[in-house]
Design an enzyme around this catalytic site. Structure first.
Site, PDB file in Angstrom:
ATOM      1  NE  ARG A  60       6.776  46.791 -56.372  1.00 27.33           N
ATOM      2  CZ  ARG A  60       6.483  47.564 -55.398  1.00 27.33           C
ATOM      3  NH1 ARG A  60       5.713  46.777 -54.520  1.00 27.33           N
ATOM      4  NH2 ARG A  60       6.968  48.644 -55.039  1.00 27.33           N
ATOM      5  NE  ARG A 119       5.868  41.905 -50.499  1.00 23.20           N
ATOM      6  CZ  ARG A 119       5.599  43.097 -50.200  1.00 23.20           C
ATOM      7  NH1 ARG A 119       5.461  43.589 -48.830  1.00 23.20           N
ATOM      8  NH2 ARG A 119       5.033  44.218 -51.080  1.00 23.20           N
ATOM      9  NE  ARG A 141      11.126  40.201 -48.913  1.00 22.62           N
ATOM     10  CZ  ARG A 141      10.739  40.182 -47.826  1.00 22.62           C
ATOM     11  NH1 ARG A 141      10.563  39.359 -46.983  1.00 22.62           N
ATOM     12  NH2 ARG A 141      10.386  41.181 -47.151  1.00 22.62           N
ATOM     13  CG  ASP A 169      12.549  49.982 -54.372  1.00 22.17           C
ATOM     14  OD1 ASP A 169      11.520  49.222 -54.244  1.00 22.17           O
ATOM     15  OD2 ASP A 169      12.638  51.129 -53.939  1.00 22.17           O
ATOM     16  CE1 TYR A 182       8.180  56.200 -50.865  1.00 22.41           C
ATOM     17  CE2 TYR A 182       8.042  56.881 -52.995  1.00 22.41           C
ATOM     18  CZ  TYR A 182       7.458  56.044 -52.034  1.00 22.41           C
ATOM     19  OH  TYR A 182       6.381  55.266 -52.274  1.00 22.41           O
TER      20      TYR A 182
END
Ligand code: CP3
Length: 341
Positions: free
Chosen positions: A23, A27, A36, A73, A150
């Site tokens: 990552r 953020r 973003r 992703d 998921y």
């Protein structure tokens, strides 16, 4: 000269390990948040090749990591297979759910995923052109078990309960879903490699909840199948496997699956991983991501301990899991300085 990451993956023992971070585009970086916002949202960013390449390059420019990881992703594969996918602000991913054979039948085939995923391949091509000559490019996908958790639950779950339920109640549907994801993943990663990815990594974030024979059937076997197929098509391309929180399952994982490197999380000590996992090849890991928030002398000592523990064999320095949004970029710089000192 051969890139440092490729040398470690080939089994070379280096004085200073290559370093990158899960990552690393994220953020915690103000420049990521700005790009973003420019893209509109996270998924639009993933599907915009220029902006996805830009955020991939940001941590390389700022910190000079030895590897860049494609910005995308693991849930883009289910979306390409036909699942609805969206991200709830501050909560994480949401997908349409698969609860039985009808859901499985509705999925697209592995050859019908590329229209949707074409922008990802374009991001890889841009990065292959624009990365510095000594920075390796890593492509990735989720491992079938993690992706299936998921697809079945429609969201992240603390214990993967819905996926375990389907596995136990309707083994045939569950196994067929794992196979469909594995087949799509082979095609997806093969296209990333053809576009310029030099290494690929399989993220099995929830491998730790598979126990006993289930671990062999759904964390080892599908990963072995993907690696075997990729090695046949792209013999020289190294593959990193990350069966997160596998514990004793890390032992022998490389030999069982054909992976060139096993990434370990920080629930195991670096000394244990060096003794039990690194004896069979390259290991990636495993500084606790919390140090990127807390910093200080404890970060320095923990990073030195990881370097020291793995110094006797091939090693790629990384965190045990992804860096979190509350991390301080100065701590990332301190980690790199410590590892390279
Ligand atoms: O490592 C990298 O920098 C490459 C890009 C990357 C992302 N996700 C970007 C991302 C990679 C390799 C992933 C893998 C991924 N995605 C995994 C496996 C690794 C892991 O973390 O366990 C999983 C389980 C996912 C699914 C996913 N994507 C979740 C659960 C979330 C929400 C949690 C969160 O951090 O918000 C995402 C979103 C996501 N993927 C973000 C990023 C940078 C944050 C999105 C944002 O900008 O708001």
């Amino acid at each position: 000269m051969t890139k440092l990451l490729m040398r470690a993956l080939a089994g070379e023992v280096l004085r200073v390990p290559p370093i990158w971070m899960m990552r690393q585009a994220g953020r915690y970086l103000p420049e990521y948040r700005a790009t973003r916002a420019q893209a509109g949202d996270f998924l639009k960013l993933c599907y915009n090749p220029e902006l996805a390449a830009e955020v991939t390059l940001q941590p390389i420019r700022r910190f000079g990591f030895d590897a860049a990881i494609l910005f995308a992703d693991i849930l883009l594969v289910p979306q390409a297979l036909g699942a609805d996918l969206w991200f709830e602000n501050g909560e994480g991913p949401r997908l349409s759910t698969i609860t039985g054979p009808e859901g499985l039948r509705a999925l697209k085939g592995q050859d019908d995923i590329h229209d949707r995923l074409a922008p990802i391949y374009e991001t890889v091509r841009i990065l292959a052109r624009e990365l510095p000559a000594d920075t390796a490019l890593i492509g990735f996908a989720g491992a079938p078990w993690t992706v299936a958790t998921y697809m079945i639950a429609g969201r992240g779950t603390p214990d993967q309960g819905p996926a375990h339920l389907l596995k136990n109640a309707d083994r045939e549907t569950f196994s067929a879903l794992i196979d469909r994801v594995a087949e799509a993943t082979i095609e997806y990663l093969s296209m990333q490699i053809s576009a310029g990815a030099e290494v690929v990594k399989l993220f099995d974030s929830w491998a730790g909840s598979l126990k006993g024979a289930d671990f062999d059937d759904f964390a080892v076997a599908p990963v072995k199948r993907i690696i075997t197929a990729l090695k046949a098509r792209h013999p020289g391309v190294p593959i990193i496997a990350f069966p997160r929180e596998a514990g004793a399952g890390y032992i022998g994982f490389a030999a069982k699956t054909g992976a060139d490197c096993v990434a370990v999380d920080n629930s195991v000590s670096p000394e244990w991983a060096a003794a039990e996992v690194q004896k069979s090849g390259c290991v990636q890991g495993n500084l606790a991501p919390g140090h990127m928030v807390s910093g200080g002398q404890e970060l320095v000592e923990a990073a030195q301990r990881v370097v020291r523990a793995f110094a006797g064999g091939p090693h790629i320095f990384n965190l045990g899991h992804g860096i979190t949004p509350d991390a301080d970029p100065d701590n990332v710089a301190l980690m790199i300085e410590t590892v390279r000192a």
